[in-house]
Design a protein around this motif. Sequence first.
Motif, PDB file in Angstrom:
ATOM      1  N   ARG A  45       0.903  -1.222  -0.192  1.00  0.00           N
ATOM      2  CA  ARG A  45       0.022   0.021  -0.126  1.00  0.00           C
ATOM      3  C   ARG A  45       0.555   1.146  -0.223  1.00  0.00           C
ATOM      4  O   ARG A  45       1.954   1.701   0.751  1.00  0.00           O
ATOM      5  CB  ARG A  45      -0.636   0.090   1.059  1.00  0.00           C
ATOM      6  N   GLU A  46       0.231   1.871  -0.830  1.00  0.00           N
ATOM      7  CA  GLU A  46       0.961   3.566  -0.676  1.00  0.00           C
ATOM      8  C   GLU A  46      -0.255   4.887  -1.012  1.00  0.00           C
ATOM      9  O   GLU A  46      -1.015   4.817  -1.337  1.00  0.00           O
ATOM     10  CB  GLU A  46       2.092   4.027  -1.782  1.00  0.00           C
ATOM     11  N   GLU A  47       0.248   5.891  -0.707  1.00  0.00           N
ATOM     12  CA  GLU A  47      -0.088   7.158  -0.712  1.00  0.00           C
ATOM     13  C   GLU A  47      -0.925   7.475  -2.288  1.00  0.00           C
ATOM     14  O   GLU A  47      -0.026   7.451  -2.998  1.00  0.00           O
ATOM     15  CB  GLU A  47       0.050   8.087   0.070  1.00  0.00           C
ATOM     16  N   ILE A  48      -2.372   7.573  -2.409  1.00  0.00           N
ATOM     17  CA  ILE A  48      -2.052   7.135  -3.758  1.00  0.00           C
ATOM     18  C   ILE A  48      -4.249   8.502  -3.767  1.00  0.00           C
ATOM     19  O   ILE A  48      -4.419   8.370  -2.912  1.00  0.00           O
ATOM     20  CB  ILE A  48      -3.020   6.295  -4.754  1.00  0.00           C
ATOM     21  N   SER A  49      -4.321   9.295  -4.270  1.00  0.00           N
ATOM     22  CA  SER A  49      -5.014  10.341  -4.339  1.00  0.00           C
ATOM     23  C   SER A  49      -6.412  10.072  -4.606  1.00  0.00           C
ATOM     24  O   SER A  49      -6.479   8.800  -5.627  1.00  0.00           O
ATOM     25  CB  SER A  49      -5.000  11.354  -5.430  1.00  0.00           C
ATOM     26  N   VAL A  50      -6.999  10.600  -3.856  1.00  0.00           N
ATOM     27  CA  VAL A  50      -8.603  10.125  -4.153  1.00  0.00           C
ATOM     28  C   VAL A  50      -9.368  10.398  -5.135  1.00  0.00           C
ATOM     29  O   VAL A  50     -10.294   9.541  -5.747  1.00  0.00           O
ATOM     30  CB  VAL A  50      -9.544  10.506  -3.185  1.00  0.00           C
ATOM     31  N   SER A  51      -9.202  11.096  -5.551  1.00  0.00           N
ATOM     32  CA  SER A  51      -9.283  11.343  -8.024  1.00  0.00           C
ATOM     33  C   SER A  51      -9.391   9.994  -8.445  1.00  0.00           C
ATOM     34  O   SER A  51      -9.787  10.665  -9.699  1.00  0.00           O
ATOM     35  CB  SER A  51      -8.073  12.303  -8.367  1.00  0.00           C
ATOM     36  N   LYS A  52      -8.941   9.056  -8.041  1.00  0.00           N
ATOM     37  CA  LYS A  52      -8.502   7.716  -8.714  1.00  0.00           C
ATOM     38  C   LYS A  52      -9.427   6.780  -7.911  1.00  0.00           C
ATOM     39  O   LYS A  52      -9.543   5.754  -9.163  1.00  0.00           O
ATOM     40  CB  LYS A  52      -6.767   7.251  -8.040  1.00  0.00           C
ATOM     41  N   LEU A  53     -10.335   7.369  -6.806  1.00  0.00           N
ATOM     42  CA  LEU A  53     -10.820   6.069  -6.679  1.00  0.00           C
ATOM     43  C   LEU A  53     -12.570   6.404  -7.331  1.00  0.00           C
ATOM     44  O   LEU A  53     -12.852   6.883  -7.905  1.00  0.00           O
ATOM     45  CB  LEU A  53     -11.406   6.771  -4.835  1.00  0.00           C
ATOM     46  N   ILE A  54     -12.871   5.023  -7.269  1.00  0.00           N
ATOM     47  CA  ILE A  54     -14.488   5.115  -7.947  1.00  0.00           C
ATOM     48  C   ILE A  54     -15.650   4.202  -7.676  1.00  0.00           C
ATOM     49  O   ILE A  54     -14.694   3.109  -6.732  1.00  0.00           O
ATOM     50  CB  ILE A  54     -14.080   4.087  -9.486  1.00  0.00           C
TER      51      ILE A  54
END
Length: 493
Positions: free
Chosen positions: A248-257
């Motif tokens: 796991r790594e930090e990812i922007s919530v803009s990538k969430l669907i």
Amino acid sequence: MKDYIKIHENDNVVVAIKEIAVGESVEAGGVQVSARETIPAGHKMALCDIAKDDEVVKYGFCIGNAKEDITAGSWIHTHNVKTALGDLLEYNYEPTPVEEKTTSDAVFMGYQRPDGKVGVRNEIWIIPTVGCVNNVAAALAKAANERLKGSVEEVIAFPHPYGCSQMGDDQEHTRTILADLIQHPNAGGVLVLGLGCENSNIDVLKPYIGEVNPDRVKFLVSQETEDEMETGGKLLDELISYASGFEREEISVSKLIIGMKCGGSDGFSGITANPLVGKFSDLLISKKGTTILTEVPEMFGAETLLMNRCENRELFDETVKLINDFKQYFKDNHQTIYENPSPGNKKGGISTLEDKSLGCTQKSGSAPVRGVLAYGQRVEKAGLNLLSAPGNDLVASTALAASGAHIVLFTTGRGTPFASPVPTVKISSNSALAGKKKNWIDFNAGVLVEDKDIDETAQELFDYVVAVASGKKVCSEEAGFHDMAIFKQGVTL
């Protein structure tokens, strides 16, 4: 906490938050009325006299016509109100101005995949091409779960009864949904398990799947190996080794669907849980994320609210087709378009399909519609998307996952333990359900009729979804439940 609520200033009904006793006085919008009969919680009471054939108004819109003269203070339900809806309709595009907001980014701890997609789980999925190998898939998953390592969370088999003896759209739907799931980024590795003689065998399915990473996707034709358990076990060990390398790594919530669905709705669903999910949708979209709304038959009666939020005329036309094609599907099968709501919906206070749909579509929030998806089509555009799928809980939730949803938000007033291929967050419309079924319910929206602020609660739901995306298990996952269902319409050979 209020005992009742008038949702919109133009309504001629109030909704009982708790049971209103005979003779109890209700005051709303300057009108005072005494209950002529007991009004169950979640149900409607007339604020004024309503003549036969006149409109019953809730959410500011007509939810049906009176079957008879209704006296102020009377219980309004299926016995005295009927749908006002018709069949196939013509629509005019009357775009509604939508204020779009932008808020600061947030992050979740997810899995970055080599193809640029992201996942919120790192699971190994076994996808059978045909129901004949379902038990083999289940046995392989059970054995492989004893050999997990690294970041791999679980090996999951997704049995289904299809893949053979199908024709036309049914066969296409099966192939498309299976291909979508094989490409889903929540799966760090996938074993595609075939029999060998089925219509949708592996060689037939491969063009639907498209290009794959051979380290991530393995294929096994059971009829071509001496021992499918031994061969399958070795392939799963290879997949586990590959997927264990992800962290796991930090990812922007803009990538969430995020998919949005409701089931077992009640009279509170359109007051608490569905508007809350709508607020969540707007919040995620303000951070450049994506949401998908489905269950087309439960848009009937409220479809113009979505049509007029379409970003352009082309999307409006696609939404009209989405609605009318589904109505035509009912007609082609000689079924009543408006055979809804369900018995559970009615018991909870929903009287007509308009009543249900006006509550249901509140999950869409207020953002513009940016995409309209066919069944099995993968989402491409950020923002709010509409997806063609039926109202059935398992079929619709699977369709959301197949279209790319990492997580499904499922609102309910009655409760349900089911799951889908992706984490399925159960959001109760009332606190009684949340208290009674703690092993089913993940988030309680019932607090909204207990004077909790909806914007504050939407932020809490957003934070909860980020936690789920970062690895927190929902109730159905804790129970070990994983379901999938494919939309079947036609002949079985």
